[in-house]
Design a protein around this motif. Structure first.
Motif, PDB file in Angstrom:
ATOM      1  N   VAL A  16       6.036  55.769   3.158  1.00 44.25           N
ATOM      2  CA  VAL A  16       6.321  54.336   3.273  1.00 44.25           C
ATOM      3  C   VAL A  16       7.828  54.102   3.107  1.00 44.25           C
ATOM      4  CG1 VAL A  16       5.857  53.850   0.820  1.00 44.25           C
ATOM      5  CG2 VAL A  16       5.663  52.024   2.497  1.00 44.25           C
ATOM      6  N   ASP A  17       8.370  53.200   3.930  1.00 48.01           N
ATOM      7  CA  ASP A  17       9.801  52.874   3.852  1.00 48.01           C
ATOM      8  C   ASP A  17      10.068  51.604   3.061  1.00 48.01           C
ATOM      9  OD1 ASP A  17      10.780  55.049   5.481  1.00 48.01           O
ATOM     10  OD2 ASP A  17       9.930  53.983   7.204  1.00 48.01           O
ATOM     11  N   CYS A  18       9.154  50.620   3.163  1.00 50.36           N
ATOM     12  CA  CYS A  18       9.340  49.391   2.393  1.00 50.36           C
ATOM     13  C   CYS A  18       8.031  48.637   2.269  1.00 50.36           C
ATOM     14  CB  CYS A  18      10.433  48.499   2.992  1.00 50.36           C
ATOM     15  SG  CYS A  18      10.002  47.704   4.531  1.00 50.36           S
ATOM     16  N   LEU A  19       8.003  47.749   1.296  1.00 47.55           N
ATOM     17  CA  LEU A  19       6.885  46.832   1.106  1.00 47.55           C
ATOM     18  C   LEU A  19       7.343  45.459   1.558  1.00 47.55           C
ATOM     19  CD1 LEU A  19       5.540  47.772  -2.439  1.00 47.55           C
ATOM     20  CD2 LEU A  19       4.905  48.727  -0.234  1.00 47.55           C
ATOM     21  N   ALA A  20       6.446  44.724   2.201  1.00 48.21           N
ATOM     22  CA  ALA A  20       6.731  43.359   2.625  1.00 48.21           C
ATOM     23  C   ALA A  20       5.736  42.448   1.925  1.00 48.21           C
ATOM     24  CB  ALA A  20       6.613  43.230   4.139  1.00 48.21           C
ATOM     25  N   GLY A  21       6.250  41.566   1.066  1.00 46.80           N
ATOM     26  CA  GLY A  21       5.401  40.680   0.287  1.00 46.80           C
ATOM     27  C   GLY A  21       5.287  39.309   0.907  1.00 46.80           C
ATOM     28  N   LEU A  22       4.078  38.757   0.859  1.00 47.62           N
ATOM     29  CA  LEU A  22       3.816  37.435   1.413  1.00 47.62           C
ATOM     30  C   LEU A  22       4.105  36.359   0.379  1.00 47.62           C
ATOM     31  CD1 LEU A  22       2.271  39.423   3.284  1.00 47.62           C
ATOM     32  CD2 LEU A  22       0.673  37.577   3.697  1.00 47.62           C
ATOM     33  N   ASP A  23       4.725  35.296   0.848  1.00 43.48           N
ATOM     34  CA  ASP A  23       5.073  34.123   0.046  1.00 43.48           C
ATOM     35  C   ASP A  23       3.795  33.490  -0.489  1.00 43.48           C
ATOM     36  OD1 ASP A  23       6.387  31.868  -0.978  1.00 43.48           O
ATOM     37  OD2 ASP A  23       7.414  31.420   0.894  1.00 43.48           O
ATOM     38  N   SER A  24       3.652  33.294  -1.731  1.00 41.61           N
ATOM     39  CA  SER A  24       4.595  33.574  -2.776  1.00 41.61           C
ATOM     40  C   SER A  24       4.085  34.607  -3.774  1.00 41.61           C
ATOM     41  CB  SER A  24       4.951  32.291  -3.517  1.00 41.61           C
ATOM     42  OG  SER A  24       3.841  31.782  -4.242  1.00 41.61           O
ATOM     43  N   ARG A  25       2.770  34.756  -3.867  1.00 36.69           N
ATOM     44  CA  ARG A  25       2.270  35.659  -4.900  1.00 36.69           C
ATOM     45  C   ARG A  25       2.405  37.138  -4.546  1.00 36.69           C
ATOM     46  NH1 ARG A  25      -1.554  31.074  -5.895  1.00 36.69           N
ATOM     47  NH2 ARG A  25      -2.723  31.965  -4.174  1.00 36.69           N
ATOM     48  N   GLY A  26       2.662  37.446  -3.294  1.00 37.83           N
ATOM     49  CA  GLY A  26       3.002  38.826  -2.953  1.00 37.83           C
ATOM     50  C   GLY A  26       4.318  39.231  -3.598  1.00 37.83           C
ATOM     51  N   PHE A  27       5.127  38.210  -3.960  1.00 35.42           N
ATOM     52  CA  PHE A  27       6.406  38.461  -4.627  1.00 35.42           C
ATOM     53  C   PHE A  27       6.209  38.879  -6.082  1.00 35.42           C
ATOM     54  CE2 PHE A  27       8.628  34.994  -1.874  1.00 35.42           C
ATOM     55  CZ  PHE A  27       8.333  35.704  -0.731  1.00 35.42           C
ATOM     56  N   LEU A  28       5.034  38.621  -6.645  1.00 37.54           N
ATOM     57  CA  LEU A  28       4.766  38.990  -8.034  1.00 37.54           C
ATOM     58  C   LEU A  28       4.469  40.477  -8.171  1.00 37.54           C
ATOM     59  CD1 LEU A  28       2.454  35.986  -8.945  1.00 37.54           C
ATOM     60  CD2 LEU A  28       4.876  36.248  -9.486  1.00 37.54           C
ATOM     61  N   PHE A  29       3.807  41.036  -7.171  1.00 41.39           N
ATOM     62  CA  PHE A  29       3.399  42.441  -7.228  1.00 41.39           C
ATOM     63  C   PHE A  29       4.334  43.351  -6.435  1.00 41.39           C
ATOM     64  CE2 PHE A  29      -0.276  39.839  -8.018  1.00 41.39           C
ATOM     65  CZ  PHE A  29      -0.813  40.432  -9.135  1.00 41.39           C
ATOM     66  N   GLY A  30       4.841  42.862  -5.321  1.00 39.68           N
ATOM     67  CA  GLY A  30       5.635  43.683  -4.422  1.00 39.68           C
ATOM     68  C   GLY A  30       6.881  44.303  -5.010  1.00 39.68           C
ATOM     69  N   PRO A  31       7.769  43.515  -5.638  1.00 41.80           N
ATOM     70  CA  PRO A  31       9.003  44.123  -6.153  1.00 41.80           C
ATOM     71  C   PRO A  31       8.764  45.175  -7.242  1.00 41.80           C
ATOM     72  CG  PRO A  31       9.277  41.764  -5.924  1.00 41.80           C
ATOM     73  CD  PRO A  31       7.820  42.054  -5.703  1.00 41.80           C
ATOM     74  N   ALA A  32       7.826  44.912  -8.141  1.00 41.78           N
ATOM     75  CA  ALA A  32       7.531  45.895  -9.195  1.00 41.78           C
ATOM     76  C   ALA A  32       6.989  47.182  -8.579  1.00 41.78           C
ATOM     77  CB  ALA A  32       6.536  45.325 -10.205  1.00 41.78           C
ATOM     78  N   LEU A  33       6.113  47.033  -7.614  1.00 42.71           N
ATOM     79  CA  LEU A  33       5.526  48.188  -6.949  1.00 42.71           C
ATOM     80  C   LEU A  33       6.559  48.933  -6.103  1.00 42.71           C
ATOM     81  CD1 LEU A  33       2.955  49.773  -6.443  1.00 42.71           C
ATOM     82  CD2 LEU A  33       2.341  48.088  -4.710  1.00 42.71           C
ATOM     83  N   ALA A  34       7.392  48.193  -5.385  1.00 40.71           N
ATOM     84  CA  ALA A  34       8.447  48.824  -4.575  1.00 40.71           C
ATOM     85  C   ALA A  34       9.401  49.620  -5.458  1.00 40.71           C
ATOM     86  CB  ALA A  34       9.211  47.758  -3.783  1.00 40.71           C
ATOM     87  N   GLN A  35       9.751  49.068  -6.603  1.00 43.65           N
ATOM     88  CA  GLN A  35      10.652  49.771  -7.517  1.00 43.65           C
ATOM     89  C   GLN A  35      10.019  51.076  -7.979  1.00 43.65           C
ATOM     90  OE1 GLN A  35      10.565  50.349 -11.109  1.00 43.65           O
ATOM     91  NE2 GLN A  35      12.579  51.280 -10.907  1.00 43.65           N
ATOM     92  N   ARG A  36       8.743  51.043  -8.319  1.00 45.83           N
ATOM     93  CA  ARG A  36       8.038  52.251  -8.744  1.00 45.83           C
ATOM     94  C   ARG A  36       8.007  53.306  -7.645  1.00 45.83           C
ATOM     95  NH1 ARG A  36       3.265  51.792 -12.222  1.00 45.83           N
ATOM     96  NH2 ARG A  36       3.833  50.459 -13.961  1.00 45.83           N
TER      97      ARG A  36
END
Length: 187
Positions: free
Chosen positions: A65-85
């Protein structure tokens, strides 16, 4: 660690996450059973367990996987933490008018009208492997629109990932062309 012990720990984490989902009958309207993730977000151990489970799934199924794309707005709650991991970038898919600079957009139909999603035109490069993430899949309209948006950028969609899938609303049918993974399912 043995495979059996690893599986047991994953099951325990899944149960911990499930216990933090709260039901609100008749919200926002009569007849709707709302699945509230607020208790999960308030509990750092349960939230960490949710991220652990999503991370384990993605690492096992999509090591490229190259990146995660989170959907507005609650995808922003899980996406960045998961992408960082995962050591990958995070892209925001927003409602129309919320992103600066040049954007690409797609219109879609909701149960109650029309809406538009946007992403910055340079959010992903053609051919990049993307996983879309959101908190919940209901009818699938928003996630399907996000897939269309990523298609306009010529991204390769590996999977749509959600914390909760409401099976009775048949959102998976709107995503037939794309793999779907849901951590928790409810009828």
């Amino acid at each position: 660690m043995s495979a059996e012990l690893r599986q047991l720990r994953l099951q325990q984490k899944r149960q911990l996450v499930r216990e933090q989902i709260r039901d609100f009958p008749d919200f926002p309207t009569t007849g709707v059973l709302f699945r509230d993730i607020s208790p999960l977000l308030k509990d750092p151990v349960a939230f960490g367990a949710a991220i652990d489970l999503l991370e384990a799934h993605i690492k096992a199924e999509h090591p490229a996987v190259d990146c995660l794309a989170g959907l507005d707005s609650r995808g922003f709650l899980f996406g960045p933490a998961l992408a960082q991991r995962l050591g990958v970038g995070f892209v925001m898919i927003r409602k129309k008018g919320k992103l600066p600079g040049p954007t690409v957009s797609v219109a879609y139909t909701l149960e109650y009208g029309q809406a538009q999603l946007e992403v910055q035109y340079d959010a992903v490069k053609p051919g990049q492997n993307v996983i879309l993430i959101d908190d919940l899949l209901a009818t699938g309209g928003t996630m399907a629109a996000a897939c269309e948006l990523m298609g306009k950028l010529q991204a390769c969609i590996l999977e749509c990932v959600v914390l909760i899938e409401l099976k009775s609303l048949k959102g998976a049918e709107a995503l037939k062309a794309f793999p779907l993974y849901s951590l928790l399912q409810y009828d």
